[in-house]
Design a protein around this motif. Structure first.
Motif, mmCIF file in Angstrom:
data_model
loop_
_atom_site.group_PDB
_atom_site.id
_atom_site.type_symbol
_atom_site.label_atom_id
_atom_site.label_comp_id
_atom_site.label_asym_id
_atom_site.label_seq_id
_atom_site.Cartn_x
_atom_site.Cartn_y
_atom_site.Cartn_z
ATOM 1 N N GLY A 32 -57.947 51.933 26.694
ATOM 2 C CA GLY A 32 -58.732 51.320 27.763
ATOM 3 C C GLY A 32 -60.016 52.101 28.032
ATOM 4 N N GLN A 36 -63.731 50.554 27.983
ATOM 5 C CA GLN A 36 -64.643 50.750 29.118
ATOM 6 C C GLN A 36 -66.002 51.235 28.618
ATOM 7 O OE1 GLN A 36 -64.611 50.208 32.328
ATOM 8 N NE2 GLN A 36 -66.236 51.542 33.088
ATOM 9 N N ARG A 38 -67.337 50.711 25.702
ATOM 10 C CA ARG A 38 -68.037 49.599 25.048
ATOM 11 C C ARG A 38 -68.662 48.681 26.110
ATOM 12 N NH1 ARG A 38 -65.713 45.706 20.446
ATOM 13 N NH2 ARG A 38 -63.771 45.917 21.564
ATOM 14 N N PHE A 42 -72.856 47.633 26.968
ATOM 15 C CA PHE A 42 -73.433 46.297 27.164
ATOM 16 C C PHE A 42 -74.002 46.151 28.574
ATOM 17 C CE2 PHE A 42 -71.053 45.301 23.336
ATOM 18 C CZ PHE A 42 -72.008 44.576 22.652
ATOM 19 N N GLY A 77 -54.396 46.518 31.635
ATOM 20 C CA GLY A 77 -54.492 47.837 32.252
ATOM 21 C C GLY A 77 -55.870 48.154 32.806
ATOM 22 N N LEU A 82 -59.440 48.771 37.594
ATOM 23 C CA LEU A 82 -60.799 48.568 38.110
ATOM 24 C C LEU A 82 -60.839 47.712 39.373
ATOM 25 C CD1 LEU A 82 -62.887 47.971 34.845
ATOM 26 C CD2 LEU A 82 -63.029 49.940 36.382
ATOM 27 N N ILE A 102 -50.445 42.713 28.472
ATOM 28 C CA ILE A 102 -51.132 43.855 27.875
ATOM 29 C C ILE A 102 -51.021 43.845 26.359
ATOM 30 C CG2 ILE A 102 -51.027 45.328 29.915
ATOM 31 C CD1 ILE A 102 -48.599 46.728 28.771
ATOM 32 N N PHE A 103 -52.031 44.392 25.719
ATOM 33 C CA PHE A 103 -52.072 44.426 24.255
ATOM 34 C C PHE A 103 -51.203 45.564 23.717
ATOM 35 C CE2 PHE A 103 -54.127 45.836 20.264
ATOM 36 C CZ PHE A 103 -53.923 44.686 19.524
ATOM 37 N N HIS A 104 -51.367 46.745 24.311
ATOM 38 C CA HIS A 104 -50.615 47.917 23.848
ATOM 39 C C HIS A 104 -49.266 47.925 24.564
ATOM 40 C CE1 HIS A 104 -54.958 48.762 23.407
ATOM 41 N NE2 HIS A 104 -54.561 49.142 22.216
ATOM 42 N N ARG A 140 -49.226 40.360 23.073
ATOM 43 C CA ARG A 140 -49.868 39.443 24.021
ATOM 44 C C ARG A 140 -49.366 38.007 23.877
ATOM 45 N NH1 ARG A 140 -55.838 41.302 25.737
ATOM 46 N NH2 ARG A 140 -54.907 40.986 27.759
ATOM 47 N N LEU A 179 -68.444 41.572 28.967
ATOM 48 C CA LEU A 179 -69.836 42.028 28.945
ATOM 49 C C LEU A 179 -70.500 41.854 27.583
ATOM 50 C CD1 LEU A 179 -69.403 45.169 31.181
ATOM 51 C CD2 LEU A 179 -71.196 43.471 31.510
ATOM 52 N N ASN A 180 -69.702 41.604 26.563
ATOM 53 C CA ASN A 180 -70.254 41.434 25.218
ATOM 54 C C ASN A 180 -70.353 39.941 24.865
ATOM 55 O OD1 ASN A 180 -70.875 41.355 22.536
ATOM 56 N ND2 ASN A 180 -69.063 42.491 21.837
ATOM 57 N N ASN A 196 -70.006 42.430 34.517
ATOM 58 C CA ASN A 196 -68.969 43.432 34.723
ATOM 59 C C ASN A 196 -67.903 42.853 35.654
ATOM 60 O OD1 ASN A 196 -67.496 45.842 35.413
ATOM 61 N ND2 ASN A 196 -69.288 46.987 34.718
HETATM 62 O O1 PTJ Z 1 -54.031 47.198 28.879
HETATM 63 P P1 PTJ Z 1 -54.089 46.699 27.474
HETATM 64 O O2 PTJ Z 1 -53.039 47.331 26.571
HETATM 65 O O3 PTJ Z 1 -54.025 45.198 27.376
HETATM 66 O O4 PTJ Z 1 -55.502 47.105 26.850
HETATM 67 C C1 PTJ Z 1 -56.658 46.566 27.402
HETATM 68 C C2 PTJ Z 1 -57.879 46.760 26.490
HETATM 69 C C3 PTJ Z 1 -59.120 46.439 27.309
HETATM 70 C C4 PTJ Z 1 -57.928 48.209 26.023
HETATM 71 C C5 PTJ Z 1 -57.735 45.825 25.290
HETATM 72 O O5 PTJ Z 1 -57.639 44.497 25.729
HETATM 73 C C6 PTJ Z 1 -58.874 45.990 24.314
HETATM 74 O O6 PTJ Z 1 -58.805 46.721 23.346
HETATM 75 O O7 PTJ Z 1 -59.950 45.287 24.592
HETATM 76 P P2 PTJ Z 1 -61.237 45.214 23.647
HETATM 77 O O8 PTJ Z 1 -60.907 44.433 22.417
HETATM 78 O O9 PTJ Z 1 -61.861 46.552 23.512
HETATM 79 O O10 PTJ Z 1 -62.151 44.262 24.466
HETATM 80 C C7 PTJ Z 1 -62.646 44.608 25.664
HETATM 81 C C8 PTJ Z 1 -63.877 43.718 25.907
HETATM 82 O O11 PTJ Z 1 -64.122 43.776 27.265
HETATM 83 C C9 PTJ Z 1 -65.121 44.222 25.151
HETATM 84 O O12 PTJ Z 1 -65.865 43.140 24.653
HETATM 85 C C10 PTJ Z 1 -65.911 44.961 26.256
HETATM 86 O O13 PTJ Z 1 -67.314 44.830 26.063
HETATM 87 C C11 PTJ Z 1 -65.476 44.193 27.493
HETATM 88 N N1 PTJ Z 1 -65.473 45.027 28.698
HETATM 89 C C12 PTJ Z 1 -65.138 46.340 28.821
HETATM 90 N N2 PTJ Z 1 -65.235 46.750 30.086
HETATM 91 C C13 PTJ Z 1 -65.615 45.663 30.806
HETATM 92 C C14 PTJ Z 1 -65.765 44.557 29.923
HETATM 93 N N3 PTJ Z 1 -66.121 43.341 30.339
HETATM 94 C C15 PTJ Z 1 -66.339 43.177 31.667
HETATM 95 N N4 PTJ Z 1 -66.212 44.182 32.566
HETATM 96 C C16 PTJ Z 1 -65.854 45.429 32.181
HETATM 97 N N5 PTJ Z 1 -65.752 46.409 33.090
#
Ligand code: PTJ
Length: 241
Positions: A32, A36, A38, A42, A77, A82, A102-104, A140, A179-180, A196
């Protein structure tokens, strides 16, 4: 760490603190932190503010959620650490179920996320191993029969592309917060809020209270006029700018 409110990057630093605390409490996965980072990159390119294209998507998203028979909000998570309090308030305002997804995979983390929502009076559902949404092989895929399984409209903050596509294939209307604008999630969703989550959810609560008394025709008109390709195009243009 105490962050002074006068700091020019106060909001961003507070989010970092919340995510780190989420990891310490066992709510957020270590991955996570990477997600965050990444997102922050953006957000930086977007000027760390909510643009008109995001506001339009939020308005269409809230209208779709208010029109839904069974609206649901999927939380992971990152979303939990947040903005659990704001998500709880939004769920109440639009009468939506909250479901932990959750993914993990971690049963313990799922329970901790549920407990976090209880602090704000929201009873989050947990996915059941008995029900699978199909098209997916990872954690998921599981869903709760009172939540995402029966939902017609699902709000998915920080989703992964696979699940977004799978939920869409099931015929559900998907509203993503990401955000992406180039992510698979952003492209697969019907409505993509490129903003965000920490700014979007509070705005959506305000929009929900102003649309609460709107009639069905008005809500349908808002949804039908919305164009997601235009939103993604505007977000990319903003980033290039
Ligand atoms: O709790 P889990 O196990 O489900 O894990 C959650 C995460 C977020 C780690 C998991 O879903 C993951 O790996 O996500 P990704 O594939 O990295 O995707 C996250 C996306 O959300 C990316 O495109 C980021 O740019 C975007 N992002 C990150 N933080 C924010 C966000 N978008 C909006 N607000 C944010 N604060």
């Amino acid at each position: 760490m105490k962050i002074p409110e006068s700091h020019p990057r106060y909001a961003s630093l507070m989010s970092r603190e919340k995510i780190v605390r989420g990891v310490e409490k066992g709510i957020t996965s270590l991955h996570g932190l990477i997600a965050q980072g990444r997102g922050e990159a953006f957000d930086y390119l977007l000027g760390e503010k909510s643009h008109n294209f995001a506001m339009d998507a939020m308005t269409a998203g809230v209208a779709a959620l208010l029109l839904a028979k069974n609206p649901a909000i999927s939380v992971n998570g990152n979303a939990a650490s947040l903005c659990a309090e704001d998500i709880s308030r939004l769920a109440k305002a639009i009468n939506a179920a909250i479901e932990v997804n959750i993914f993990h995979a971690s049963a313990l983390r799922e329970k901790k996320i549920k407990k976090e929502f209880l602090r704000y009076g929201a009873k989050a559902l947990l996915p059941s191993k008995k029900y699978s949404i199909g098209f997916l092989e990872h954690n998921r895929r599981f869903a709760n029969k009172k939540g995402i399984l029966v939902a017609d409209v699902v709000l998915v903050p920080l989703e992964d592309g696979d699940r977004c596509e799978a939920l869409r294939k099931m015929g559900k209307k998907i509203i993503a917060i990401d955000l992406n604008p180039m992510s698979r999630t952003a492209k697969a969703a019907h409505i993509t809020i490129v903003d965000n989550i920490t700014r979007a959810i509070p705005f959506m609560i305000k929009i929900a209270s102003s649309l609460k008394r709107a009639n069905v025709e008005r809500l349908r008109l808002i949804v039908s006029k919305y164009d997601n390709r235009k939103t993604l195009h505007s977000a990319l243009k903003q980033i290039r700018h």
